[in-house]
Design a protein around this motif. Structure first.
Motif, mmCIF file in Angstrom:
data_model
loop_
_atom_site.group_PDB
_atom_site.id
_atom_site.type_symbol
_atom_site.label_atom_id
_atom_site.label_comp_id
_atom_site.label_asym_id
_atom_site.label_seq_id
_atom_site.Cartn_x
_atom_site.Cartn_y
_atom_site.Cartn_z
ATOM 1 N N TYR A 275 -5.092 3.127 -6.288
ATOM 2 C CA TYR A 275 -5.500 4.108 -5.271
ATOM 3 C C TYR A 275 -5.172 5.505 -5.789
ATOM 4 O O TYR A 275 -4.034 5.779 -6.184
ATOM 5 C CB TYR A 275 -4.756 3.826 -3.959
ATOM 6 N N PHE B 80 -6.834 16.401 1.451
ATOM 7 C CA PHE B 80 -6.671 15.315 0.481
ATOM 8 C C PHE B 80 -7.905 14.439 0.425
ATOM 9 O O PHE B 80 -8.835 14.588 1.209
ATOM 10 C CB PHE B 80 -5.409 14.500 0.779
ATOM 11 N N GLY C 86 -9.157 10.165 -0.989
ATOM 12 C CA GLY C 86 -8.688 8.832 -1.358
ATOM 13 C C GLY C 86 -9.826 8.089 -2.032
ATOM 14 O O GLY C 86 -10.932 8.032 -1.491
ATOM 15 N N GLY D 47 -13.138 1.740 5.304
ATOM 16 C CA GLY D 47 -12.619 2.921 4.632
ATOM 17 C C GLY D 47 -12.170 2.522 3.243
ATOM 18 O O GLY D 47 -12.086 1.321 2.939
ATOM 19 N N THR D 48 -11.878 3.490 2.410
ATOM 20 C CA THR D 48 -11.458 3.200 1.033
ATOM 21 C C THR D 48 -10.215 2.324 1.012
ATOM 22 O O THR D 48 -10.161 1.310 0.322
ATOM 23 C CB THR D 48 -11.184 4.516 0.296
ATOM 24 N N PHE E 165 0.829 -1.211 0.000
ATOM 25 C CA PHE E 165 0.000 0.000 0.000
ATOM 26 C C PHE E 165 0.863 1.260 0.000
ATOM 27 O O PHE E 165 1.640 1.484 0.926
ATOM 28 C CB PHE E 165 -0.942 0.034 1.212
HETATM 29 C C1 COI Z 1 -8.353 6.213 2.702
HETATM 30 O O1 COI Z 1 -8.912 5.204 3.129
HETATM 31 O O2 COI Z 1 -8.467 6.588 1.539
HETATM 32 C C2 COI Z 1 -7.529 7.057 3.577
HETATM 33 O O3 COI Z 1 -7.255 8.150 3.230
HETATM 34 C C3 COI Z 1 -7.046 6.522 4.853
HETATM 35 C C4 COI Z 1 -5.577 6.446 4.990
HETATM 36 C C5 COI Z 1 -5.310 5.730 6.281
HETATM 37 C C6 COI Z 1 -4.867 5.759 3.871
#
Ligand code: COI
Ligand code: PLP
Length: 359
Positions: free
Chosen positions: A139, A74, A76, A304-305, A28
């Motif tokens: 991502y 930001f 994601g 979460g994403t 990741f």
């Molecule tokens: C996401 O899940 O997109 C985030 O921004 C969380 C981060 C911990 C990578």
């Protein structure tokens, strides 16, 4: 508003065999594609100079505002490769909207939603070869920094918006295996009136000490309590949380000081589609411990994403540890994970029109 992106293809893109090697086990956030999107803003001039270009360092003056006062936000989201070779984005409009509310809270310029989506789509188009197959995804990290050269404390008059792309596998090393979490009693993440509900870099900087404490205690992630009473569960460092009870209902902490997760919102919608009761209400750490011990609580999971849906097997804190249903992954978390992932990869129907096809 719409902006035309000038496309400048990278002069020296990664060779095919090097790319294939990088895509094999990307982990990741450490592997990046060849291009980035970039759009600039200046007060009085608005958004301009929209480009897709070779991924490279930003020239940034040492007095650039972001370096001093952390005006940064930001997002994601992910691009998924369908079995027919096409590419899906999942709810990019929701990310574009949340980006605007983050910008508003941080007194930054508002990026029009269509420019956000266009930047993401253009980058996915040019770096399509970087989308891993199987359960991997690309991502996408849209972000904006304050770039005015000025040391006074005020909203910047200039911004850089950019999108970079990173082929990823699982966020956690163990994939969807249950994670352990550490309850932070020394640090809080957000207070009412603060920035907890927006995605600004400062929230994450402030969470790192607590996350390090979690790692020191052998846990994967930290979970924060509310800043006032220090007993209501809020969310993890980078994920929202759900609790599953023996009567089939679920609880998730209410919005306010937590990030309004797009995965959280999607899970609530999917559960309600199937007639499942989901309550957005406060839940305390003491109740969690009691319910885990009595068996009233069947599962807990983070979402979460980046993390998708990760079952929580064990909870550790200064006042003792407890496990949930023997620490095993539960059927509700795993079932929801499958439904969500199937929608994202286009393997099942999409009742809420969440998918935007890039190809
Ligand atoms: C996401 O899940 O997109 C985030 O921004 C969380 C981060 C911990 C990578
Ligand atoms: N909470 C925090 C603090 C996050 O960083 C994230 C990740 O983006 C989430 C929750 C989940 O949000 P989403 O589902 O939109 O990725």
């Amino acid at each position: 508003m719409s902006l035309k992106f000038e496309i400048r293809t990278a002069a020296n893109p990664t060779a095919e065999k090097d790319r294939a090697a990088k895509l094999e086990n990307p982990g990741f956030g450490r592997v990046f594609s060849d291009h980035m999107a970039i759009v600039r803003y200046r007060q009085g001039e608005g958004w301009h100079s929209a480009r897709i270009e070779s991924r490279a360092n930003f020239p940034l003056d040492p007095a650039g505002a972001v370096l001093h006062y952390a005006q940064e936000i930001f997002e994601g989201l992910k691009a998924y490769k369908r079995d027919d070779g096409g590419v899906n984005l999942f709810r990019p409009d929701a990310n574009a909207k949340r980006f605007q509310s983050s910008a508003e809270r941080m007194a930054m310029a508002l990026l029009p939603e269509d420019v956000f989506i266009e930047a993401v789509e253009q980058l996915v188009r040019i770096d399509r070869a970087w989308i891993p197959g199987g359960e991997g995804s690309l991502y996408l990290r849209p972000f904006m920094i304050a770039s005015e050269v000025f040391l006074g404390v005020k909203p910047s008059a200039e911004y850089i918006f950019s999108v970079i792309a990173s082929p990823v596998g699982s966020y956690f090393k163990g994939g969807p295996a249950p994670v352990s979490i550490w309850v932070s009693e020394n640090y809080t993440r957000a207070a009412i009136g603060g920035t907890g509900a927006v995605k600004c870099g400062g929230n994450y900087a402030a969470s790192l000490r607590a996350q390090a404490e979690a790692i020191d205690h052998g846990c994967d992630q930290v979970v924060f309590l509310d800043a006032v009473e220090r007993r209501y569960i809020e969310e993890l460092g980078g994920m929202n949380i759900f609790f599953v009870f023996e009567d089939g209902s679920l609880i998730t902490p209410p919005l306010g000081t937590i990030l309004p997760g797009i995965t959280r919102d999607s899970i609530i919608a999917l559960l309600r589609d199937s007639g499942t009761v989901v309550r957005e209400e406060p839940y305390t750490i003491d109740q969690w411990r009691k319910d885990a011990a009595s068996g009233r609580l069947k599962e807990a999971f983070a979402c979460g994403t980046a993390a998708v849906i990760s079952p929580i097997g064990k909870v550790c804190s200064a006042s003792g540890d407890f496990v949930i249903s023997g620490g095993a992954a539960g059927p509700v978390a795993m079932g929801l994970r499958k439904t969500l992932v199937d929608i994202q990869y286009g393997r099942t129907n999409d009742p809420h029109n969440w998918i935007r096809k890039v190809f």
